[in-house]
Design a protein around this motif. Structure first.
Motif, mmCIF file in Angstrom:
data_model
loop_
_atom_site.group_PDB
_atom_site.id
_atom_site.type_symbol
_atom_site.label_atom_id
_atom_site.label_comp_id
_atom_site.label_asym_id
_atom_site.label_seq_id
_atom_site.Cartn_x
_atom_site.Cartn_y
_atom_site.Cartn_z
ATOM 1 N N GLU A 353 0.835 -1.197 0.000
ATOM 2 C CA GLU A 353 0.000 0.000 0.000
ATOM 3 C C GLU A 353 0.876 1.255 0.000
ATOM 4 O OE1 GLU A 353 -2.958 -0.160 3.060
ATOM 5 O OE2 GLU A 353 -3.428 1.963 2.741
ATOM 6 N N GLN A 354 1.887 1.254 0.866
ATOM 7 C CA GLN A 354 2.773 2.419 0.916
ATOM 8 C C GLN A 354 3.554 2.557 -0.395
ATOM 9 O OE1 GLN A 354 5.669 2.618 4.137
ATOM 10 N NE2 GLN A 354 5.462 4.843 4.106
ATOM 11 N N LEU A 355 3.997 1.438 -0.929
ATOM 12 C CA LEU A 355 4.781 1.488 -2.173
ATOM 13 C C LEU A 355 3.954 2.045 -3.324
ATOM 14 C CD1 LEU A 355 6.788 -1.856 -2.017
ATOM 15 C CD2 LEU A 355 7.739 0.459 -2.099
ATOM 16 N N SER A 356 2.684 1.666 -3.391
ATOM 17 C CA SER A 356 1.892 2.109 -4.541
ATOM 18 C C SER A 356 1.573 3.602 -4.447
ATOM 19 C CB SER A 356 0.620 1.280 -4.679
ATOM 20 O OG SER A 356 -0.166 1.477 -3.546
ATOM 21 N N ALA A 357 1.671 4.177 -3.236
ATOM 22 C CA ALA A 357 1.375 5.613 -3.082
ATOM 23 C C ALA A 357 2.622 6.479 -3.283
ATOM 24 C CB ALA A 357 0.804 5.865 -1.693
ATOM 25 N N LEU A 358 3.756 5.837 -3.470
ATOM 26 C CA LEU A 358 5.035 6.553 -3.494
ATOM 27 C C LEU A 358 5.518 6.762 -4.925
ATOM 28 C CD1 LEU A 358 6.910 7.378 -1.128
ATOM 29 C CD2 LEU A 358 8.137 5.235 -1.499
ATOM 30 N N ARG A 359 5.922 7.998 -5.237
ATOM 31 C CA ARG A 359 6.443 8.274 -6.583
ATOM 32 C C ARG A 359 7.882 8.760 -6.466
ATOM 33 N NH1 ARG A 359 2.012 10.459 -8.375
ATOM 34 N NH2 ARG A 359 2.512 12.536 -7.609
ATOM 35 N N TYR A 360 8.770 8.137 -7.202
ATOM 36 C CA TYR A 360 10.172 8.545 -7.205
ATOM 37 C C TYR A 360 10.803 7.980 -8.476
ATOM 38 C CZ TYR A 360 10.948 3.734 -5.696
ATOM 39 O OH TYR A 360 10.954 2.362 -5.636
ATOM 40 N N PRO A 361 11.954 8.520 -8.918
ATOM 41 C CA PRO A 361 12.603 7.949 -10.103
ATOM 42 C C PRO A 361 13.150 6.555 -9.795
ATOM 43 C CG PRO A 361 13.871 9.815 -9.239
ATOM 44 C CD PRO A 361 12.644 9.721 -8.420
ATOM 45 N N ASP A 362 12.472 5.556 -10.297
ATOM 46 C CA ASP A 362 12.787 4.177 -9.945
ATOM 47 C C ASP A 362 13.475 3.465 -11.116
ATOM 48 O OD1 ASP A 362 10.761 3.893 -11.749
ATOM 49 O OD2 ASP A 362 9.289 3.100 -10.328
ATOM 50 N N ILE A 363 13.554 2.159 -11.023
ATOM 51 C CA ILE A 363 14.246 1.386 -12.062
ATOM 52 C C ILE A 363 13.565 1.566 -13.423
ATOM 53 C CG2 ILE A 363 12.962 -0.731 -11.479
ATOM 54 C CD1 ILE A 363 16.615 -0.793 -12.541
ATOM 55 N N HIS A 364 12.234 1.755 -13.418
ATOM 56 C CA HIS A 364 11.541 1.955 -14.698
ATOM 57 C C HIS A 364 11.993 3.265 -15.338
ATOM 58 C CE1 HIS A 364 9.125 -1.445 -13.583
ATOM 59 N NE2 HIS A 364 8.865 -0.856 -12.432
ATOM 60 N N ALA A 365 12.154 4.315 -14.507
ATOM 61 C CA ALA A 365 12.659 5.597 -15.028
ATOM 62 C C ALA A 365 14.072 5.412 -15.573
ATOM 63 C CB ALA A 365 12.654 6.648 -13.924
ATOM 64 N N GLY A 366 14.864 4.607 -14.873
ATOM 65 C CA GLY A 366 16.230 4.347 -15.349
ATOM 66 C C GLY A 366 16.216 3.665 -16.704
ATOM 67 N N VAL A 367 15.330 2.677 -16.866
ATOM 68 C CA VAL A 367 15.231 1.962 -18.148
ATOM 69 C C VAL A 367 14.789 2.936 -19.243
ATOM 70 C CG1 VAL A 367 14.016 0.133 -19.412
ATOM 71 C CG2 VAL A 367 14.685 -0.241 -17.023
ATOM 72 N N GLU A 368 13.803 3.790 -18.931
ATOM 73 C CA GLU A 368 13.280 4.697 -19.967
ATOM 74 C C GLU A 368 14.318 5.710 -20.416
ATOM 75 O OE1 GLU A 368 10.620 4.032 -21.731
ATOM 76 O OE2 GLU A 368 10.590 2.302 -20.411
ATOM 77 N N GLY A 369 15.162 6.175 -19.506
ATOM 78 C CA GLY A 369 16.241 7.100 -19.890
ATOM 79 C C GLY A 369 17.197 6.446 -20.879
#
Ligand code: NAD
Length: 390
Positions: A353-369
């Protein structure tokens, strides 16, 4: 508002690889991680030169035996300790990120990695799969995303205040490398050498920053195709570019543009993002991070100020001091590290629940860059042609 309250049961035992004496980015990692008592620096392999790294680590107050000659030695030795490290930040030149990140995940550590995450989408996807299978987070330091007004822009766009999004105009075009400063500066030298920097210079080094801001502000928009042209105005930098233009078509019909440059003589950072809708536009500039320009067609422009009560509650969550007092990049990075810590703690407790409410540059952002750079290079090296986004 962030006020120093305890957000994790204990500070996370944390180490750094790189970020040693004289490095550009090491101090802001430490400053951001240690700001809110969520991390405790207990070990490090800070430098490519082991003796310099040990001397630096002890100067930071670490126990000498926890200042290691290499990251391999650190991961092995710390795994044997009951109070061993739980997370590591990687602040080394680009060409080392993939190997260090992989080794850290295999050692059971959470990771904060500098951008670009690695050189190819294949490697990035491998790291993502490893992070998922090991139940570890990988945060990526797209530091500008921690500025409060980026969240404000996201909320306003989601509320439809701009109308339909038509154009996203971005740039990160500084002038610091207008001449061949790499001849005297080692931190620039590796950036223009493909062996250490990878397939691009400015696209990966600076262009990915506003690109990530656009991903935060416009989560629904996906790139369909792009066209890129890149140049090496300082000839010795070829094949790596010191200037690039990227045009993008989004799947909703909108257009995007990114100017990435290190030869914009006279400019400081020159990082800006302007999102243009059918009714109004928003513009944010990293040299004035406490202001967001909101311009409704036919009305006087408004400047929204950080820390003011008229902002969206989700933006005010990150406020540290109230409007009028300036906040800057150090606070933005602290806001990211704060989230990295909460994400690591929530992952360890399997608090979905806490994880789904949290936004930060994660591994997916790293892949997209990495994906964006790879597509830009593919287009540019084919002569600046439109390519389907892969
Ligand atoms: P730098 O050359 O100034 O410093 C690199 C540091 O890493 C040095 O202390 C060096 O001794 C150390 N190092 C190199 N190889 C190592 C190894 N194998 N083990 C341990 N230490 C090692 O570089 P920098 O400008 O600080 O950049 C580092 C990374 O940070 C790069 O990936 C860069 O793209 C990124 N960066 C990100 C931002 C941002 O806004 N997120 C800004 C600047 C730099």
């Amino acid at each position: 508002m962030i006020n120093g309250e305890k957000r994790t049961a204990h500070p996370i035992r944390w180490a750094m690889v790189g970020g040693g004496q004289g490095s550009q980015i090491g101090y802001i990692h430490r400053s951001a991680a240690l700001r809110d008592n969520t991390f405790q620096l207990v070990a490090g392999a800070f430098d490519i030169d082991p003796a310099r790294g040990k001397a630096f680590g002890t100067s930071l107050g670490l126990e000498p035996q926890r200042c290691y000659d290499s990251y391999q030695e650190m991961f092995a030795a710390e795994a044997l300790r009951v109070d061993g490290i739980q997370a590591v930040s990687i602040a080394t030149p680009n060409g080392t990120h993939y190997a260090i990140c992989k080794a850290a995940l295999l050692a059971g550590l959470h990771v904060v990695c500098e951008k670009p995450l690695c050189f190819t989408v294949e490697e990035a996807v491998e790291l993502r799969e490893l992070a998922v299978s090991r139940k570890k987070i990988v945060g990526v330091t797209y530091g500008y995303a921690g500025h409060q007004l980026i969240e404000q822009a996201r909320a306003m766009i989601a509320n439809g205040e701009l109308g339909d999004i038509r154009i996203v105009n971005m740039q990160f075009a500084h002038g610091f490398h207008s001449e061949a400063v790499e001849e005297a500066n080692p931190a620039t030298r590796w950036r223009v050498d493909p062996r250490f920097a990878g397939p691009s210079y400015v696209l990966g080094d600076v262009g990915t920053h506003p690109l990530y801001l656009s991903e935060v502000m416009l989560p629904e928009m996906k790139i369909e195709s792009l066209m890129c042209t890149r140049q090496s105005f300082v000839k010795s930098r070829a094949p790596l570019e010191d200037n690039a233009y990227t045009l993008m078509r989004y799947t909703n019909g909108a257009m995007g543009f990114v100017w990435s440059s290190a030869v914009n003589a006279g400019s400081m950072h020159g990082q800006k993002i302007r999102v243009i809708g059918s009714r109004a536009s928003l513009e944010w500039w990293d040299e004035h991070p406490n202001q967001l320009s909101f311009e409704i067609q036919g009305k006087p422009a408004q400047i929204l100020e950080r820390g003011m009560s008229y902002l969206h509650p989700s933006a005010l969550l990150d406020d540290r001091i109230g409007g009028g007092h300036s906040e800057g990049l150090f606070e933005a990075w602290s806001n990211l590290y704060y989230r990295f810590a909460i994400a690591m703690d929530a992952t360890d407790r399997d608090d979905q629940e806490q994880l789904s409410a949290l936004r930060y540059p994660d591994i997916h952002a790293g892949v997209e860059g990495v994906r964006w750079v790879e597509n830009c290079v593919r287009s540019a090296d084919a002569g600046g042609v439109w390519v389907d986004y892969q």
